[in-house]
Design a protein around this motif. Structure first.
Motif, PDB file in Angstrom:
ATOM      1  N   LEU A  42       0.898  -1.268  -0.194  1.00 58.28           N
ATOM      2  CA  LEU A  42      -0.063  -0.022   0.110  1.00 58.28           C
ATOM      3  C   LEU A  42       0.833   1.223   0.129  1.00 58.28           C
ATOM      4  N   GLU A  83      -5.003  -8.453  -2.204  1.00 58.20           N
ATOM      5  CA  GLU A  83      -4.032  -7.452  -1.784  1.00 58.20           C
ATOM      6  C   GLU A  83      -4.061  -6.333  -2.816  1.00 58.20           C
ATOM      7  N   ILE A 133      -7.646  -4.762  -2.849  1.00 58.57           N
ATOM      8  CA  ILE A 133      -7.915  -3.741  -1.628  1.00 58.57           C
ATOM      9  C   ILE A 133      -7.012  -2.378  -1.973  1.00 58.57           C
ATOM     10  N   ILE A 134      -5.828  -2.491  -2.441  1.00 61.50           N
ATOM     11  CA  ILE A 134      -4.756  -1.367  -2.605  1.00 61.50           C
ATOM     12  C   ILE A 134      -5.894  -0.487  -3.532  1.00 61.50           C
ATOM     13  N   SER A 135      -5.868  -0.734  -4.641  1.00 62.38           N
ATOM     14  CA  SER A 135      -6.706  -0.082  -5.733  1.00 62.38           C
ATOM     15  C   SER A 135      -7.831   0.395  -5.175  1.00 62.38           C
ATOM     16  N   LEU A 136      -8.688  -0.288  -4.543  1.00 63.04           N
ATOM     17  CA  LEU A 136     -10.001  -0.029  -3.863  1.00 63.04           C
ATOM     18  C   LEU A 136      -9.808   1.296  -2.989  1.00 63.04           C
ATOM     19  N   LEU A 137      -8.853   1.041  -2.213  1.00 60.52           N
ATOM     20  CA  LEU A 137      -8.607   2.164  -1.086  1.00 60.52           C
ATOM     21  C   LEU A 137      -7.995   3.439  -1.784  1.00 60.52           C
ATOM     22  N   HIS A 138      -7.404   3.170  -2.889  1.00 64.54           N
ATOM     23  CA  HIS A 138      -6.694   4.480  -3.274  1.00 64.54           C
ATOM     24  C   HIS A 138      -8.106   5.285  -4.413  1.00 64.54           C
ATOM     25  N   VAL A 163     -11.223   5.609  -0.914  1.00 64.93           N
ATOM     26  CA  VAL A 163     -10.700   6.436   0.412  1.00 64.93           C
ATOM     27  C   VAL A 163      -9.858   7.672  -0.102  1.00 64.93           C
ATOM     28  N   LEU A 164      -8.847   7.296  -0.610  1.00 65.21           N
ATOM     29  CA  LEU A 164      -8.074   8.508  -0.897  1.00 65.21           C
ATOM     30  C   LEU A 164      -8.323   9.516  -1.750  1.00 65.21           C
TER      31      LEU A 164
END
Length: 292
Positions: A13, A114, A117-122, A125-126
């Motif tokens: 992440l 992983e 989820i990393i792409s989803l958070l960016h 959320v970001l």
């Protein structure tokens, strides 16, 4: 490789953020400029002239009047925030547009779960954080401009919070949130399925499907059916000065309403799951327009 490792996920992440930080800084700058100029338009062009305000109002009345002007920009900022979230959802895998970048991302030594989820958070959320910070920065720039041009100082962000915290039934808020997440989940699927210009084809398909669905509902008479989601019960009675009686009603939400919302969240979850499964099928060499 295990499906999810928290330590490996945290390192990946951080790495992904460092690699993409220039793009996020550029998005922050663009959003701030758009919102700043929108602030100027609504407070200086689309509203009452400030000189006229000064002529009619003084002191606290002037601040109150200008606060109303600033607060009237809230709907635009809310719409902009949601469009930014949809754009972020459709850009879920924008880093995989060409073969070289797609190969590097797919060969990244982390699991598919992983990576997703990393792409989803960016993208969710970001993007939300950057948009909110852009709203605050644009408001600060407007304040600076107002101070330089001799206007009263009225911060817009607290007014936006007051607008959002108005007394609303939690069922209505949940209904709005359900529809918002429903369309957001559709853009998540579109951002995973389409390789190029993800926002445009996803929007076009949603618009076309909505129009066709509306026509079908109208032609079949489904729009005239009362599904009994809501009922209205007399709440209070007021006697007006002219002798007439005025009644207020409160909304009663039936069990069907809650089941419909629950079904909506199941559909939303299914869209996110479909997006993940599509991602797991992505190969280095794919269709020109689709990721499958």
């Amino acid at each position: 490789m295990e499906n999810f490792n928290i330590k490996r996920f945290g390192q990946a992440l951080k790495c992904h953020f460092l690699v993409s930080q220039k793009a996020w800084i550029r998005i922050f700058g663009i959003y701030t400029l758009i919102l700043f100029f929108a602030n100027l338009f609504f407070t200086r062009v689309a509203s009452m002239r400030y000189s006229a305000m000064v002529e009619f109002y003084q002191g606290e009345e002037l601040i109150s009047q200008y606060s109303t002007v600033v607060k009237d920009t809230t709907p635009f900022f809310m719409i902009f925030f949601y469009i930014a979230m949809l754009f972020g959802a459709s850009s879920l895998f924008s880093q995989m547009k060409d073969t070289r970048k797609r190969s590097a991302y797919l060969l990244w030594p982390v699991s598919n779960c992983e990576k997703y989820i990393i792409s989803l958070l960016h993208s969710v959320v970001l993007m939300a954080v950057i948009t909110i910070v852009s709203i605050i920065a644009a408001d600060a720039l407007r304040i600076l401009t107002d101070a330089i041009t001799g206007r009263v100082i009225v911060w817009g962000v607290p007014l936006y919070v007051d607008f959002l915290s108005d007394d609303l039934e939690w069922q209505k808020l949940l209904l709005v949130a359900t529809w918002m997440f429903y369309y957001h989940s559709l853009y998540i699927v579109g951002g995973t399925l389409f390789r190029r210009l993800q926002f445009l084809p996803t929007s076009a398909i949603i618009i076309i499907a909505t129009i066709l669905l509306a026509i079908i509902i109208k032609q079949t008479g489904l729009d005239k059916i009362d599904y009994h989601f809501l009922e209205y019960q007399q709440d209070k009675m007021y006697q007006l000065s002219n002798g007439k009686t005025f009644y207020t009603y409160r909304t009663i939400y039936n069990l069907r309403f809650y089941f419909a919302l629950l079904g909506g969240w199941f559909v939303i979850a299914a869209h996110y799951w479909a997006s993940y499964k599509i991602f797991c099928r992505i190969q280095v060499i794919n269709n020109k327009w689709l990721n499958v």
